[in-house]
Each structure stands twice: as structure tokens, then as C-alpha cells.
Design a protein around this motif. Structure first.
Motif, PDB file in Angstrom:
ATOM      1  N   VAL A 298       0.819  -1.207   0.000  1.00  0.00           N
ATOM      2  CA  VAL A 298       0.000   0.000   0.000  1.00  0.00           C
ATOM      3  C   VAL A 298       0.858   1.264   0.000  1.00  0.00           C
ATOM      4  O   VAL A 298       0.341   2.365  -0.160  1.00  0.00           O
ATOM      5  N   LEU A 299       2.172   1.088   0.101  1.00  0.00           N
ATOM      6  CA  LEU A 299       3.078   2.246   0.058  1.00  0.00           C
ATOM      7  C   LEU A 299       2.808   3.134  -1.139  1.00  0.00           C
ATOM      8  O   LEU A 299       2.783   4.349  -1.036  1.00  0.00           O
ATOM      9  N   GLU A 300       2.647   2.492  -2.281  1.00  0.00           N
ATOM     10  CA  GLU A 300       2.473   3.249  -3.508  1.00  0.00           C
ATOM     11  C   GLU A 300       1.234   4.129  -3.439  1.00  0.00           C
ATOM     12  O   GLU A 300       1.212   5.207  -4.014  1.00  0.00           O
ATOM     13  N   LEU A 301       0.208   3.655  -2.726  1.00  0.00           N
ATOM     14  CA  LEU A 301      -0.997   4.470  -2.616  1.00  0.00           C
ATOM     15  C   LEU A 301      -0.737   5.678  -1.731  1.00  0.00           C
ATOM     16  O   LEU A 301      -1.181   6.787  -2.017  1.00  0.00           O
ATOM     17  N   VAL A 302      -0.012   5.462  -0.632  1.00  0.00           N
ATOM     18  CA  VAL A 302       0.300   6.553   0.296  1.00  0.00           C
ATOM     19  C   VAL A 302       1.200   7.591  -0.391  1.00  0.00           C
ATOM     20  O   VAL A 302       1.106   8.784  -0.127  1.00  0.00           O
ATOM     21  N   LEU A 303       2.047   7.098  -1.290  1.00  0.00           N
ATOM     22  CA  LEU A 303       3.022   7.987  -1.949  1.00  0.00           C
ATOM     23  C   LEU A 303       2.500   8.618  -3.235  1.00  0.00           C
ATOM     24  O   LEU A 303       2.849   9.744  -3.556  1.00  0.00           O
ATOM     25  N   ASP A 304       1.708   7.874  -3.983  1.00  0.00           N
ATOM     26  CA  ASP A 304       1.304   8.342  -5.317  1.00  0.00           C
ATOM     27  C   ASP A 304      -0.135   8.809  -5.392  1.00  0.00           C
ATOM     28  O   ASP A 304      -0.547   9.428  -6.359  1.00  0.00           O
ATOM     29  N   ARG A 305      -0.927   8.435  -4.410  1.00  0.00           N
ATOM     30  CA  ARG A 305      -2.335   8.798  -4.434  1.00  0.00           C
ATOM     31  C   ARG A 305      -2.591   9.699  -3.234  1.00  0.00           C
ATOM     32  O   ARG A 305      -1.674  10.094  -2.532  1.00  0.00           O
ATOM     33  N   GLY A 306      -3.856   9.962  -2.974  1.00  0.00           N
ATOM     34  CA  GLY A 306      -4.164  10.840  -1.860  1.00  0.00           C
ATOM     35  C   GLY A 306      -4.294  12.274  -2.343  1.00  0.00           C
ATOM     36  O   GLY A 306      -3.815  12.642  -3.417  1.00  0.00           O
TER      37      GLY A 306
ATOM     38  N   ILE B  39      13.178   7.772  -2.202  1.00  0.00           N
ATOM     39  CA  ILE B  39      12.113   6.773  -2.259  1.00  0.00           C
ATOM     40  C   ILE B  39      11.980   6.257  -3.694  1.00  0.00           C
ATOM     41  O   ILE B  39      11.337   5.269  -3.946  1.00  0.00           O
TER      42      ILE B  39
ATOM     43  N   LEU C 143      10.706  13.607  -2.178  1.00  0.00           N
ATOM     44  CA  LEU C 143      10.690  12.147  -2.099  1.00  0.00           C
ATOM     45  C   LEU C 143      11.980  11.550  -2.646  1.00  0.00           C
ATOM     46  O   LEU C 143      12.024  10.379  -3.003  1.00  0.00           O
TER      47      LEU C 143
END
Lengths: 238, 132
Positions: B16-24, B38, B35
């Protein structure tokens, strides 16, 4: 003092979980910056914040904890503001937009589905569908595996077949799951799986999504599906 | 199916890292932390699929496959073993069938051994990325 923002929520009278902490080492206390019925979930920001595993996890945890109590718009990791006052100004400025988004997300969660292939099963499928590849494989087997060049060429053709199968299976999974969700969003394409897709779904409908995923895996043994959820709706706040 | 909840646990964090980093939500008035560092997480693993290593691995795996077995049988190999052993226990041809089951089990073990090896490679690659 820099303010780190985790998300925007409409908590009403619901308090934050007691002793909720966020990013930083030691973890910093989480508090609310409120404007009318809206609240930004914030903490101080440590100097030199970097995207460390611990802080990413802390961000995720804060958003999840708040999301258990009220709809929340999760911020992307690393959103900073000069001060609490500036955060309040932003809430004021876009209050209607945030309220509208929060209403739409009420009772909804995100589920992320990733698909990879079980290698032996997909190789079998690829060979079963391609007589030419099968005879090449048989010839290589008879020849103790074949020469380096033969193996390379054969492996490349197999890889091509696997990629084609990935495309078809990605479509199959999406066509099966999309009808259960309110919204769908694919990507980001960087996780080593051939399909990475998020669904916005009513909490009550999540069971059906999980059942359908299980059914897909049973009917198509080459599919290895990983489901993550319920998650804050990261993919559906823009 | 592997299923991970969104709450807490580190097991699913990588996924879910990618969601925290790329989405939101991104708000223009806020600054985003750099970043740098990362980016290593975002290595396109797809590139690795189109590599000599993969071609050779596929060729090797296909060499071990029983080409006579159907695609669906392959995924259900353990079931076949179970059925064979079961019917073997009732029938007169027990010896022959057990022999066949043994062969299938060996094949499974070979394929599994291969799997273990490749998943270990993946795990260590992930570990390296996470350590960055």
C-alpha cells in the motif's frame, strides 16, 4: 513551526482516538485544526522529514484510525503547511469542495487488488495454447534442455506468450470485479504485478468483492490475487 | 488469495506504500516533502520481465513441465496425487499407481523448489529496496 497534514475529516463531536501519534521519532502527537464542521488532522513536522518506512506507516495508521470514526480525505504522504493558521485558511477556502467529497465517500472504502501469475500454471497455459511452442519445448527436452541460444529464443517466445496472457487476464479480472464497485482506478504500474487496480466500494459490498476474487482464483488457477483493504480512499480523492 | 487489512500491520505496507506515496489528496497551498530516496521503490519491475534471465528461467521451467498434462491439471497437481493415492488404496494396481504418484510428487517438488528459489530472489530484492 511546520504543520504536517494527514487528512481532512468531518468528525463532528467524535474525538480523535486517545494518544494518537503520527510521524517522527519519537512519534508526535496528532491534533485537529478545525474550521466549522471540517477538521484537518495534523501534527508538528520533524525537521528534515524523509519518506522513511516508519513515517509512511505512521501516516497510513493515522488516516486509517480517523477513517474508522468518520469519512476522511487522505492526504498524499508528505503534505506540509507553514502553520496551523494556513491550514485553517485552506479549509475555509475550499470548504464546499471538501464537504462534497466527504459526503460522496461516506460509507465507502478502497480495496486494492494486485494480480500476478502462478508461474507453472501460466507456463502450462501458454504452451497448451501454442502447438509451435509445445514442439519446441519437446525438442528442447529431448535435447537435454537445448543449447543456450535455443533456450534463450524459446524463453523469449514463452515470455511473449505470458505477456499476452497477462493482458487477457487483467481484462478478465477487471470485467469481473468492476460491476461490484462504484469506481475503479488502475495503476500505479510499478509493483511487479500485471494488474494493480483499486476499487471504491460500499463497506457492505466488500464481502462480495472478496468472494468474487476467490471464485476467480478457483476458476483460473494461474491467477494469484492479493487484496488489500479496507483502505482509506487514497485513489478516489482527486 | 492473500488478504491484508488496511489497518496497521507492516505485512501489507509494501503493497500500500504506492498508494500513500502516489495517491491521496494534493493541495496546492501545501508543500510536499521531497521524495528523493524513495524513487528506488518505483523501479519498473516490468523491465526485469523482458530480460535474458527471465527467458532462461522460463525455458528452464518449461523443460521441467510435463507437457502431456493439461494446463488445469498442472495447477491441481497435489489433487491428482491425492486422487491417485486414494484410488490406489482401493485397487489392485496399487503398486503401479503409487509409483506414478511418486513421480508426480517428485515433479511437484522440483517445480516447488524452483518457485522457492525465485520467490527468495524477489524477497531479497524487495528487502534491498526497502532498506534504501
Amino acid at each position: 513551526m511546520t504543520t504536517y497534514v494527514y487528512g481532512i475529516a468531518r468528525l463532528g463531536r467524535t474525538p480523535l482516538p486517545e494518544d494518537l501519534t503520527g510521524i517522527g521519532d519519537p512519534p508526535l502527537p496528532v491534533r485537529l485544526v478545525t474550521h466549522d464542521d471540517l477538521a484537518a488532522v495534523v501534527s508538528d513536522c520533524p525537521e528534515r522529514l524523509r519518506p522513511k518506512r516508519r513515517d509512511l506507516l505512521a501516516h497510513q495508521n493515522v488516516v486509517t484510525e480517523v477513517g474508522r470514526r468518520a469519512p476522511v480525505l487522505p492526504m498524499r504522504f508528505g503534505s506540509l503547511s507553514d502553520s496551523d493558521d494556513r491550514v485553517r485558511d485552506v479549509l475555509d477556502e475550499h470548504a464546499d469542495r471538501y464537504r462534497e467529497a466527504l459526503v460522496k465517500l461516506n460509507g465507502r472504502v478502497e480495496y486494492n487488488v494486485k494480480a500476478v501469475h502462478r508461474e507453472d500454471a501460466v507456463l502450462h497455459l501458454v504452451l497448451a495454447e501454442n502447438a509451435g511452442l509445445r514442439s519446441l519445448a519437446a525438442a528442447n527436452q529431448a535435447d537435454g534442455g537445448g543449447s543456450y541460444e535455443q533456450r534463450l529464443r524459446f524463453g523469449e517466445l514463452v515470455a511473449q506468450g505470458v505477456r499476452e496472457r497477462e493482458g487477457r487476464d487483467a481484462e478478465l479480472v477487471r470485467e469481473t470485479l468492476a460491476p461490484l464497485a462504484e469506481r475503479e482506478r488502475t495503476g500505479p504500474e510499478n509493483s511487479g504485478c500485471f494488474l494493480n487496480v483499486s476499487y471504491l466500494i460500499e463497506e457492505a459490498a466488500a464481502r462480495r468483492l472478496l468472494d468474487e476474487v476467490r471464485r476467480l482464483e478457483k476458476a483460473h488457477p494461474q491467477l494469484d490475487l492479493t487484496v488489500h483493504g479496507p483502505l482509506p480512499p487514497y485513489s478516489f480523492v482527486e | 488469495m492473500e488478504q491484508g487489512g488496511g489497518a496497521g500491520g507492516t505485512s501489507g505496507l509494501y503493497d500500500v506504500l504506492e498508494l500513500v506515496l502516489d495517491r491521496g489528496l494534493v493541495i496546492d497551498a501545501f508543500v510536499r516533502v521531497s521524495l528523493v530516496g524513495i524513487e528506488i521503490l518505483k523501479i519498473d519491475v516490468r523491465v526485469v520481465v523482458a530480460s535474458v534471465d527471465t527467458y532462461l528461467r522460463f525455458a528452464e521451467a518449461c523443460n521441467r513441465l510435463d507437457l502431456e498434462a493439461g494446463p488445469h491439471r498442472s495447477a491441481g497437481l497435489p489433487d491428482i496425487v491425492g486422487q491417485m493415492t486414494e484410488s490406489g488404496a482401493h485397487g489392485k494396481t496399487k503398486g503401479a499407481l503409487s509409483g506414478a504418484a511418486q513421480t508426480v510428487q517428485d515433479a511437484v517438488r522440483q517445480v516447488r523448489g524452483k518457485d522457492t528459489e525465485s520467490s527468495r530472489t524477489t524477497a531479497s530484492r524487495r528487502k534491498k529496496e526497502e532498506d534504501q
